[in-house]
Design a protein around this motif. Structure first.
Motif, short mmCIF file in Angstrom:
data_model
loop_
_atom_site.label_atom_id
_atom_site.label_comp_id
_atom_site.label_asym_id
_atom_site.label_seq_id
_atom_site.Cartn_x
_atom_site.Cartn_y
_atom_site.Cartn_z
N ARG A 91 44.25 78.50 -30.85
CA ARG A 91 43.97 77.10 -31.17
C ARG A 91 45.27 76.45 -31.63
O ARG A 91 45.89 76.93 -32.59
CB ARG A 91 42.91 77.00 -32.27
N ARG B 273 47.56 73.90 -33.46
CA ARG B 273 47.51 72.95 -34.58
C ARG B 273 48.86 72.98 -35.29
O ARG B 273 49.64 73.93 -35.15
CB ARG B 273 46.39 73.31 -35.57
N GLN C 78 45.70 67.15 -33.44
CA GLN C 78 44.60 66.66 -34.25
C GLN C 78 43.75 65.66 -33.46
O GLN C 78 42.52 65.68 -33.52
CB GLN C 78 45.12 66.02 -35.52
N ALA D 134 41.64 67.55 -31.12
CA ALA D 134 40.52 68.20 -31.81
C ALA D 134 39.40 67.21 -32.10
O ALA D 134 38.21 67.52 -31.95
CB ALA D 134 41.01 68.85 -33.10
N ASP D 135 39.76 65.99 -32.48
CA ASP D 135 38.76 64.95 -32.70
C ASP D 135 38.03 64.62 -31.40
O ASP D 135 36.80 64.46 -31.38
CB ASP D 135 39.42 63.68 -33.26
N GLU E 69 37.68 66.59 -28.88
CA GLU E 69 36.87 67.77 -28.54
C GLU E 69 35.50 67.70 -29.21
O GLU E 69 34.48 67.99 -28.58
CB GLU E 69 37.64 69.02 -28.99
N ARG E 70 35.49 67.28 -30.48
CA ARG E 70 34.21 67.16 -31.19
C ARG E 70 33.35 66.04 -30.59
O ARG E 70 32.14 66.21 -30.40
CB ARG E 70 34.47 66.92 -32.67
N ARG E 71 33.97 64.90 -30.27
CA ARG E 71 33.20 63.79 -29.73
C ARG E 71 32.62 64.12 -28.35
O ARG E 71 31.53 63.66 -28.01
CB ARG E 71 34.08 62.53 -29.64
N GLY F 78 31.83 67.12 -27.33
CA GLY F 78 31.00 68.32 -27.34
C GLY F 78 31.57 69.44 -26.50
O GLY F 78 30.84 70.15 -25.79
N THR G 245 33.06 72.88 -25.17
CA THR G 245 32.92 74.32 -25.41
C THR G 245 34.31 74.93 -25.50
O THR G 245 35.11 74.80 -24.57
CB THR G 245 32.14 75.00 -24.26
N ARG G 246 34.62 75.56 -26.60
CA ARG G 246 35.93 76.17 -26.81
C ARG G 246 35.83 77.67 -26.57
O ARG G 246 35.04 78.36 -27.19
CB ARG G 246 36.43 75.88 -28.22
#
Length: 414
Positions: A43, A45, A100, A103-104, A106-108, A110, A112-113
């Motif tokens: 990941r 970061r 970052q 990553a934001d 990615e959350r919005r 949905g 799959t990581r």
């Protein structure tokens, strides 16, 4: 998910700079009802690299920039040029903000990581099986955007590297001029084969990234990079007693006229260096990489295949091959070549040329910047080399992919 089969519409293989830009672009273009997966063994970061590039203000990168400059210096022995980049800017972008924002997104979205490496991509023309290692899942994807580093499809006639080391310096008092950056400073000792230069990216009066870069066929030792950097700092008049070295950034970027195949199979699309985003004659990468992400996301959001256009026009790749040959065969000197380029063209034209955004008329003006005799010699030699490649392709030299890029993309991206 070990051993499972995961169905997705899009698999992004590689979560570094190119993959992160894709994720952000997908969210920005309002992607809906599309299943996305990211496959990467780590990941990303924090601050692990710095990109420096030029563009026009007023885009999605504005809020992420650490610094930007409307003026830059290009220095050759005996001459200092201060160039006005208007309407462009030269900008610095550090990785933490890019990761970052991805990553934001990615959350919005949905997303799959999948934290695993990829062992193979099997494309049957309808779907792509993404086989991961270490007991990870297999993904079946409608499309794959693959940004993993890889060598060109076949070795080029000229194979150099852009390799560099940079020091993040903190001065004990005001030491740097934050109003402009040093784009290229060719007063560094030139290697026997290749080109070297330093540059300075000041964030403010006390903090700057100072870097030593070479365009050449072979890497240096760590001690040699440090010696070159210390020498460049001394050349700038920086007293070691007045600054401390913080982070150290390193990087290697291919400079070759070997072809990179951007679409190796019907539903696999390569991005970044593997997709041809690196400019062969300079190693500049970031702007084309950002453009690829934007185009892929825009196409997918419109319900079309996420396939970006060519990173650079074909005539620019040919011009790069000729320039690389001229530099490699010592037909022209690096400081003279780049000095004439900036002396005989507006700075904005040079930068747009390096981004592949100039017209044919502007390209001819750029070509006239060089001394004609050595460039004609390089052009004829390039044509003969291309003919030989067609007649006896097996005669090409072997060439391995350089180590992965770590650190700055400047001046790749300076």
């Amino acid at each position: 998910m070990s051993g499972a089969l995961v169905e997705v519409d899009l698999a992004v293989v590689g979560g570094g700079g190119a993959g992160s830009l894709v994720l952000s672009a997908l969210a920005r273009h309002g992607l809906r009802d599309v299943r996305v997966a990211v496959v990467d063994p780590v990941r990303r970061r924090g601050q692990d690299r710095t990109w420096a590039f030029w563009d026009q203000p007023g885009n999605d990168l504005d809020d992420l920039l650490s610094a930007s400059w409307s003026q830059v210096e290009v220095v050759t022995p005996g001459r200092q040029r201060v160039l006005d980049l208007t309407p462009l800017r030269y900008a610095m972008l550090r990785s933490a903000g890019v990761y970052q924002r991805a990553a934001d997104a990615e959350r919005r979205l949905g997303v799959t990581r999948v934290v695993a490496g990829v062992e193979g991509l099997d494309d049957d023309g309808e779907r792509v099986l993404v086989r991961t290692g270490a007991g990870g899942p297999t993904l079946r994807a409608g499309w794959v955007l693959d940004s993993r580093p890889r060598p060109p499809h076949r070795p080029g006639r000229t194979n150099w590297l852009q390799h560099f080391r940079g020091w993040w310096l903190t001065a004990h008092g005001p030491l740097f001029d934050p109003r402009r950056a040093v784009l290229m400073d060719f007063r560094t000792p030139q290697p026997s084969r290749g080109v070297s230069f330093g540059y300075v990216l000041p964030v403010d009066s006390r903090h700057a990234l100072v870097e030593y870069t070479e365009f050449s066929p072979a890497l240096l030792t760590g001690a040699a990079y440090d010696t070159a950097l210390a020498g460049y700092c001394a050349l700038l008049g920086l007293d070691p007693a007045r600054y401390t070295v913080g982070e150290v950034e390193n990087g290697v970027i291919p400079m070759t006229d070997g072809p990179f195949v951007a679409r190796p199979t019907p539903r696999v699309v390569r991005l970044g260096t593997a997709g041809g985003a690196t400019r062969p004659s300079t190693g500049f990468t970031f702007t084309a990489m950002h453009r690829q992400a934007e185009q892929s996301a825009r196409e997918l959001a419109a319900g079309r295949p996420p396939v970006p256009g060519p990173a650079y026009p074909g005539r620019h790749r040919w011009m790069d091959a000729v320039a690389l040959r001229a530099l490699d065969r010592d037909l022209v000197g690096g400081p003279e070549f780049f000095g004439r380029l900036f002396d005989r063209n507006p700075a904005s034209r040079v930068l747009r040329f390096l981004d592949g955004a100039t017209s044919v008329a502007e390209d001819l003006a750029v070509m006239r910047s060089s001394r004609m005799r050595p460039m004609i010699t390089a052009t004829l030699a390039d044509a003969i080399g291309r003919l030989r490649d067609r007649v006896a392709p097996g005669r090409r030299p072997t060439w391995t992919v350089p180590p992965p890029v770590v650190g700055t993309d400047a001046p790749a991206d300076p």
